[in-house]
Design a protein around this motif. Structure first.
Motif, mmCIF file in Angstrom:
data_model
loop_
_atom_site.group_PDB
_atom_site.id
_atom_site.type_symbol
_atom_site.label_atom_id
_atom_site.label_comp_id
_atom_site.label_asym_id
_atom_site.label_seq_id
_atom_site.Cartn_x
_atom_site.Cartn_y
_atom_site.Cartn_z
ATOM 1 N N UNK A 212 -1.525 -6.678 7.899
ATOM 2 C CA UNK A 212 -0.721 -7.656 7.940
ATOM 3 C C UNK A 212 0.674 -6.998 7.988
ATOM 4 N N UNK A 213 1.266 -7.911 8.342
ATOM 5 C CA UNK A 213 2.524 -7.809 8.853
ATOM 6 C C UNK A 213 3.640 -7.736 7.666
ATOM 7 N N UNK B 252 3.639 -15.705 4.385
ATOM 8 C CA UNK B 252 3.962 -16.886 2.606
ATOM 9 C C UNK B 252 3.390 -15.513 1.644
ATOM 10 N N UNK B 253 3.334 -15.227 0.482
ATOM 11 C CA UNK B 253 2.637 -15.070 -0.725
ATOM 12 C C UNK B 253 1.105 -15.725 -0.834
ATOM 13 N N UNK B 254 0.684 -15.358 -1.633
ATOM 14 C CA UNK B 254 -0.521 -16.687 -1.772
ATOM 15 C C UNK B 254 -0.154 -17.631 -2.761
ATOM 16 N N UNK C 208 4.115 -8.495 -3.321
ATOM 17 C CA UNK C 208 4.042 -8.409 -1.780
ATOM 18 C C UNK C 208 4.633 -6.786 -2.293
ATOM 19 N N UNK C 209 3.161 -5.892 -1.649
ATOM 20 C CA UNK C 209 3.596 -4.571 -1.651
ATOM 21 C C UNK C 209 4.129 -4.161 -0.529
ATOM 22 N N UNK D 238 -4.664 1.084 0.497
ATOM 23 C CA UNK D 238 -5.605 -0.421 0.081
ATOM 24 C C UNK D 238 -5.279 -1.228 1.751
ATOM 25 N N UNK D 239 -5.722 -2.063 2.358
ATOM 26 C CA UNK D 239 -5.446 -2.184 3.766
ATOM 27 C C UNK D 239 -4.816 -3.311 3.337
ATOM 28 N N UNK D 240 -4.987 -4.062 2.099
ATOM 29 C CA UNK D 240 -3.871 -5.681 1.398
ATOM 30 C C UNK D 240 -2.497 -5.665 1.587
ATOM 31 N N UNK D 241 -1.754 -6.248 0.862
ATOM 32 C CA UNK D 241 -0.487 -5.666 0.470
ATOM 33 C C UNK D 241 -0.549 -6.684 -0.795
ATOM 34 N N UNK D 242 -1.905 -7.704 -1.084
ATOM 35 C CA UNK D 242 -0.918 -8.196 -2.801
ATOM 36 C C UNK D 242 -2.607 -7.358 -3.426
ATOM 37 N N UNK D 243 -2.422 -7.744 -5.098
ATOM 38 C CA UNK D 243 -4.049 -7.900 -5.798
ATOM 39 C C UNK D 243 -4.425 -8.981 -5.098
#
Length: 584
Positions: free
Chosen positions: A16-17, A22-24, A34-35, A81-86
């Protein structure tokens, strides 16, 4: 709605960029963070210097639980971790008592209990008539509920909070690298070399061990050319989270062949923050894509709520997904320097809530073994024991889950007829209603574990390979005294004499080891805690007994009286303290 990125086994999904998206949206009281991705210090060739003891692919609940389990033993790890949020969506939402015991060892139990909704009752309906009610065991000897409902985003956040507390005390103990994809791996005799990338760039790092906790679409599994094998079912379930301000109690409800959705099964669970989860089975010929359209979701939910008397209440959709049941596993969870856990290792039907709960058991079983191997205290064959035990557990869990699945989603017309007969007779014949029992998950006994030692026959109590059951003490509970170490549990030390030299040797050894003594009520012999005669009777220790417990709480050995030299031998066997072949 959140879109899903597609994976490519050769390169992995695009990270992800680092900005822009936007945040979920918040869900109830939960707000996403977002981390940011980052690059470590690199040499001129884009290689991170040094080698990490353990690299964990996947920062979901299993990956974070493993990292915390390793941290209990002072072993550092890097989590990719591929994502940047839980995670987004409730996903795994039912946490068993056994998993709560594991979470307590990880340090996150207060948050889980503070937010989770405890429950013990499930009700099943055929059309509109209630035909079965089950109640999971819940009595005064338990300190934890049999089950809590808690959305996975809270689960991940609370594990992350504990990781941050550990890092505040010991900086860098768990290094989570968000928004970072694993794109290639290679292993040799000494470790694993990993290529990764994030929005800041690409680099390479080295680990002594790689733990693949990267889920059902595991990149690690595909990279090694491995596949899950077992049974896949045609039944598909749509999962819908809605926000609904209902006063209905927290219990599991299941409707079979309801008039408002004939030929289908519908499940409903309450979750924190007035979020309700509805799972419903798609009938043959129904399109998954059509069922997930907002208008179709709204029409189904409203029809369901009208039918159960809550259609007048306002509600809104929070998250939707689709699920297909399967019971599949790798044939080994260790491949050289790579070990697998959670959905990367196996797939489990949702019925009986064995998905994430099996993953927590994987992490609990693996953490102490991987820590012992990484620290050089044990031979690598200890990881083969992890594979053997957890594959045996898979087959035990899968057998029960498959029976439930075949009832919930009949795989053929024959199963469908049998289910219809059982349901139609259940209201009048309560014995037949037992066929509807979803068989909730429980701790598994490793009855053929190569780590267990022969000891003494006791009149009661857990056998080698079983988890030590909870017992009430004069103050607190037995599990209060069982930590993530090898524990010698001495029951009624007034009659259970101990070989002092063996105890001293174990206490001075490198393996994490503790002695806990439980005495009779009113005794004044300096024990750690006291218990009633009923507790000693339940553990086969009315006239004394000694248990050696593994760091995951399973019994490694038990004795009526601990003979000389038995403790060092049992410890060596349980920890594979040499490079011996434990399967011999």
């Amino acid at each position: 709605m959140t879109s899903t990125r597609t994976a490519d086994a050769a390169t992995g999904p695009v990270p992800p960029p680092s900005s822009a998206t936007a945040l979920p949206p918040s869900v109830g009281a939960f707000h996403y963070t977002r981390f940011a991705p980052r690059l470590p210090s690199l040499d001129a060739d884009g290689m991170e210097p040094g080698s990490h003891p353990v690299v964990i692919a996947g920062g979901g609940p299993v990956g974070m639980a493993l990292a915390l389990g390793l941290a209990n033993h002072g072993v550092r790890s890097v989590v990719l971790e591929a994502d940047d949020t839980v995670c987004v969506g409730s996903r795994a939402a039912c946490i068993s008592r056994r998993s709560l015991e594991i979470v307590e060892r990880l340090g996150a139990l207060p948050a889980f209990l503070g937010k989770g909704l405890p429950w013990s009752v499930g009700r099943s309906f055929y059309k509109t008539a209630e035909v079965f009610r089950f109640e999971m065991p819940q009595d005064a000897q338990q300190k934890l509920p049999p089950m809590i409902n808690l959305e996975q985003y809270y689960i991940e956040q609370y594990l992350l909070d504990e990781i941050e507390r550990r890092n505040a005390a010991t900086p860098g103990l768990v290094d989570i690298r968000w928004g970072t994809e694993l794109t290639a791996l290679a292993q040799d005799e000494d470790g694993v070399t990993l290529d990764v990338r994030n929005a800041e760039g690409a680099y390479r790092l080295r680990g002594q061990w790689l733990a693949a906790c990267d889920g059902g679409q595991s990149f690690v599994r595909k990279s090694l050319g491995l596949a899950l094998e077992g049974t896949g079912y045609e039944g598909r379930y749509v999962i819908i989270d809605i926000e609904l301000h209902s006063g209905h109690p927290t219990e599991r409800r299941a409707w079979f062949d309801p008039p408002w959705n004939p030929g289908s099964t519908v499940l409903m669970h309450r979750q924190p923050d007035d979020i309700w989860r509805i799972d419903y089975q798609l009938r043959a010929g129904q399109s998954t894509e059509d069922a997930l359209q907002p208008a179709a979701v709204a029409e189904f939910v409203q029809r369901h709520l009208d039918a159960i008397g809550e259609g007048h209440l306002p509600w809104k959709t929070v998250w939707t997904s689709v699920y297909r049941a399967g019971a599949m596993t790798l044939d080994s969870y260790r491949h050289g320097r790579v070990v697998f856990a959670g959905n990367a290792a196996h797939a489990m039907p949702i019925f009986g809530v064995r998905g994430l709960n099996s993953g927590f058991d994987d992490a609990d079983n693996l953490a102490w073994k991987l820590a012992c191997v990484a620290k050089g205290l044990s031979g690598a064959a200890l990881l083969d024991a992890y594979s053997q035990e957890r594959i045996a557990a898979f087959h035990i869990n899968a057998e029960a889950a498959m029976r439930s699945t075949e009832f919930m989603s009949p795989p053929s017309r024959g199963f469908d007829l049998l289910r219809e007969a059982a349901l139609s007779l259940s209201e009048a014949h309560r014995g037949i209603a037992q066929l509807i029992n979803p068989r909730q998950t429980q701790a598994v006994r490793y009855d053929e574990s190569a780590l267990s030692s022969e000891g003494d026959a006791l009149p009661a109590g857990p056998l080698p390979g079983e988890a030590m059951p909870e017992q009430p003490l004069a103050q607190g509970h037995l599990t209060d005294w069982i930590g993530p170490v090898f524990t010698l549990l001495v029951l009624r030390p007034d009659v259970a004499s101990l070989p002092a030299a063996d105890i001293a040797q174990a206490q001075q050894g490198a393996l994490p080891f503790a002695v806990r003594t439980i005495g009779s009520l009113g005794s004044s012999d300096g024990t750690d805690a006291q218990a009633s005669p009923a507790v000693f009777a339940a553990l086969g220790a009315s006239d004394g007994a000694v248990y050696l417990l593994r760091p995951d709480g399973h019994v490694a050995a038990r004795w009526h009286r601990l003979p000389a030299s038995a403790l060092p031998a049992a410890l060596a066997r349980a920890a594979v303290a040499t490079s011996q072949d434990i399967s011999a």
